[in-house]
Design an enzyme around this catalytic site. Structure first.
Site, PDB file in Angstrom:
ATOM      1  CG  ASP A   1      36.347  68.312  67.436  1.00 59.04           C
ATOM      2  OD1 ASP A   1      36.724  67.194  67.029  1.00 59.04           O
ATOM      3  OD2 ASP A   1      35.199  68.745  67.265  1.00 59.04           O
TER       4      ASP A   1
ATOM      5  CG  HIS B   1      31.794  65.205  67.390  1.00 59.86           C
ATOM      6  ND1 HIS B   1      32.338  64.779  66.211  1.00 59.86           N
ATOM      7  CD2 HIS B   1      32.601  66.201  67.849  1.00 59.86           C
ATOM      8  CE1 HIS B   1      33.426  65.485  65.944  1.00 59.86           C
ATOM      9  NE2 HIS B   1      33.611  66.357  66.933  1.00 59.86           N
TER      10      HIS B   1
ATOM     11  CB  CYS C   1      34.289  62.006  65.129  1.00 57.98           C
ATOM     12  SG  CYS C   1      32.866  61.038  65.660  1.00 57.98           S
TER      13      CYS C   1
END
Length: 667
Positions: free
Chosen positions: A477, A461, A417
């Site tokens: 995202d 994250h 991520c």
């Protein structure tokens, strides 16, 4: 001149006490081997083994001069290790050393008492290093053994070991109500009396105030719990659960960092949905961020909300803490933003990642300015790039060079991520769109046992935010575009099977998952009601008990009343548990009471034959009957054990002698 009376020698140690004293000393000192230096643990273990060897072979104890050398060596080593003989660690080490050395001069009863008193005190020190449930259970077992050893040392040394342990458990059980009342009602302090335990920071979230390739992927491999959440009502969908941590807007080509000082201006927040109420229990982090659900509307006391929606505590979190929140999941944020903040959100290091900059600038409008409505199109072009070029979501990306974003976008195309969030923000900035990185946690797992949402380190994250005219800051995202399963189902569903993940995260066996849930629910209850019983929690409990505004006066009255009620209850309970009277003793006392009406009464100190002789002198006609009764009583009381039939027959004979006594005194 009268001579001074010689001192009485100390009471000797009762036989068979050494194994109990050794067990008590080992039970209280052994867990400290996990916290002490290896040499000290080996030194103390050697003393225990030496003392056991002496006891087993009935050898002589070492002379006093040798004990003094052992003490000096141990104290000198502790002083050299800790550079002091005071403080927590050095003090605990000295206590553990002294309890082992005291066993080496165990001669009298008072030496055993000293060992046990050291053991009681040493038990308290375990919470300096660990406050977990296993530690509490070990301390409870060790407390039982030390109390049983104290009972055997003072007159219970002939009882069976099981009976001694039962008696010790009964004593501890009688003390339990007092402990609970003092725990609930005694005024709490805001922090621990003697400092934090060593594991107070065992639950570190792992989030730092910077992000570089690999920082979060390393954290993902930690399956420990970062925090727990209790919702007031049904929890929101998993894909909506973004727990906001540090906001990073400074980039040097490798690492993302926050601005030098957080902007403490209140944010312009326009809620567009129904607020969600919840309570978080956050492990100690040593940091100030509180990891609220994005975005918080109301804050707990002693917290502030920065202009970029970071919820911060006044001081770093040095212990587990509970916060109550209200957050909104759909919102608009800072529709009007300061120019210096937008300019900072466009900065990129010069001469780094040239291919990425060229690609993003080719997306720009001809005048180089992003006009209203173009931001969404640029965001979609970046996301389409990730989808079109077959990027892979993995915890094991190949290493990147100095131009990390170029290597990731055009060569490796494998990352986690932080790779996708970092590359996306660089693309946006190069295309003229203000953007920044946000780190935190995403998702969580509901524990069906207690209903809490558990957020682990593996849920760490990173995502992005972009700013556009008329929309303000919006969450984007990139990971959700590459791997939707990461946001919808969790990290385990998103990664390949061969990627390293903690076993707790990838549990596929149903009974193991249930066992984990039950254990974590038990730990959560321990944290909430034992370790987390702070002044705020105490006030909540007291309000439920009827004390709406508890202060020290009302708490003292309640404490005194509760203690008095417990004492009264225990007194009534003990009076109702009188042991049954011995039928032999009862028959003999009945004979003596009836004989006292005919002659002299038996004194408490008087033995049965002496009383029969005195009764016969006063009433000669009763002498034969008294002698027969005494013979029956002595056979029953002091003779060998009898079968049930013989015992009954002898009792009947004693009672018959009582009935044969005349009703009146003869002259």
């Amino acid at each position: 001149m009268a001579q001074a009376m010689p001192k009485a020698p100390p009471a000797p140690l009762p036989p068979g006490q050494f194994p109990w004293l050794m067990a008590a000393a080992l039970g209280t000192a052994a867990p400290h081997a996990l916290a002490q230096p290896a040499w000290l643990s080996l030194y103390i273990a050697g003393l225990f083994l030496w003392r056991a060897w002496i006891w087993h072979g009935q050898r002589r104890l070492p002379p006093r001069w040798l004990l003094m050398l052992l003490v000096a060596a141990g104290v000198a080593g502790i002083g050299a290790q800790y550079h002091t003989l005071f403080g927590r660690d050095a003090g605990v080490a000295l206590l553990a050393l002294f309890i082992a050395l005291k066993l080496m001069e165990l001669r009298a009863r008072r030496d055993g008492v000293v060992v046990l008193m050291l053991g009681y005190f040493l038990l308290l020190t375990h919470y300096f290093y660990s406050q977990t449930i296993p530690t509490g259970l070990w301390m409870l077992g060790a407390l039982l053994v030390v109390t049983a050893a104290l009972l055997r040392l003072h007159g219970d040394h002939r009882a069976a070991p099981a009976a001694t342990l039962r008696r010790a458990a009964l004593l501890l059980g009688q003390a339990l109500p007092f402990m609970l009342v003092f725990y609930l009602l005694f005024p709490r302090v805001a922090g621990p009396l003697w400092g934090l335990p060593r594991d107070a920071h065992a639950g570190l979230t792992g989030l730092s105030d910077s992000m570089a390739p690999g920082s979060l992927s390393n954290l993902i491999q930690n399956g420990s719990i970062a925090f727990r959440v209790q919702f007031e009502g049904p929890p929101p969908p998993r894909q909506k659960l973004y727990w906001r941590g540090p906001v990073l807007d400074a980039y040097d080509g490798t690492t993302w960092r926050p601005r030098f000082q957080p902007d403490r201006r209140p944010p312009q927040l326009q809620p567009q949905g129904t607020p969600v109420a919840y309570t978080t229990t956050l492990e100690a982090t040593g940091q100030r961020w509180l990891l609220a659900l994005d975005a918080p509307l109301s804050l707990p006391p002693d917290a502030l909300l920065t202009n970029d929606l970071q919820a911060l505590a006044r001081e770093p979190l040095q212990s587990r803490s509970r916060q109550t929140w209200r957050s909104v999941l759909d919102y608009r944020h800072n529709l009007e933003e300061r120019k210096d903040i937008l300019a900072r959100a466009l900065q990129l290091p010069p001469q780094r990642n040239p291919r990425t900059l060229a690609l993003a600038r080719s997306w720009q409008a001809r005048n180089g300015q992003v006009e209203s409505g173009q931001t969404d199109a640029l965001v979609q072009r970046a996301l389409d790039l990730f989808l079109r070029e077959n990027f892979v979501y993995t915890l094991q990306p190949p290493p990147l060079g100095p131009d990390a974003i170029d290597d990731f976008l055009f060569s490796t195309r494998r990352g986690f991520c932080e790779h996708y969030a970092s590359a996306f923000v660089v693309l946006m900035r190069a295309a003229g769109v203000p953007a920044r990185v946000v780190t935190g946690y995403q998702g969580g797992e509901i524990n069906p046992v207690d209903g809490y949402l558990t957020v682990r380190q593996s849920d760490a994250h990173a995502w992005a935010e972009v700013w556009s005219e008329g929309q303000g800051w919006q969450r984007v995202d990139p990971t959700a575009a590459i791997s939707p399963a990461r946001v919808e189902s969790g990290i385990a569903a998103a990664l390949p099977a061969d990627d390293p993940l903690p076993a707790l995260v990838r549990l596929d066996v149903d009974w193991l998952r249930q066992l984990r849930n039950r254990w974590e629910a038990t730990n959560n209850a321990w944290n909430q009601w034992v370790l987390g019983y702070n002044p705020q929690r105490q006030r909540e409990v007291l309000r439920r008990l009827g004390l709406q505004e508890p202060d020290w006066r009302s708490m003292a009255v309640a404490l005194g009343a509760a203690t008095g009620l417990i004492l009264l209850g225990l007194t009534l309970w003990s009076l109702g548990r009188r042991p049954p009277r011995d039928p032999v003793q009862q028959a003999w006392q009945r004979f003596c009471a009836r004989a006292a009406r005919l002659g002299p009464a038996r004194q408490e100190w008087e033995g049965p034959r002496d009383y029969a002789r005195r009764l016969g002198l006063a009433q000669p006609n009763l002498a034969p009957l008294a002698a027969e009764a005494v013979d029956c009583y002595i056979a029953l009381r002091y003779g060998p054990p009898l079968a049930a039939a013989d015992l009954k027959q002898q009792l009947q004979q004693l009672r018959a002698r009582t009935r044969r006594l005349p009703a009146r005194k003869t002259r």
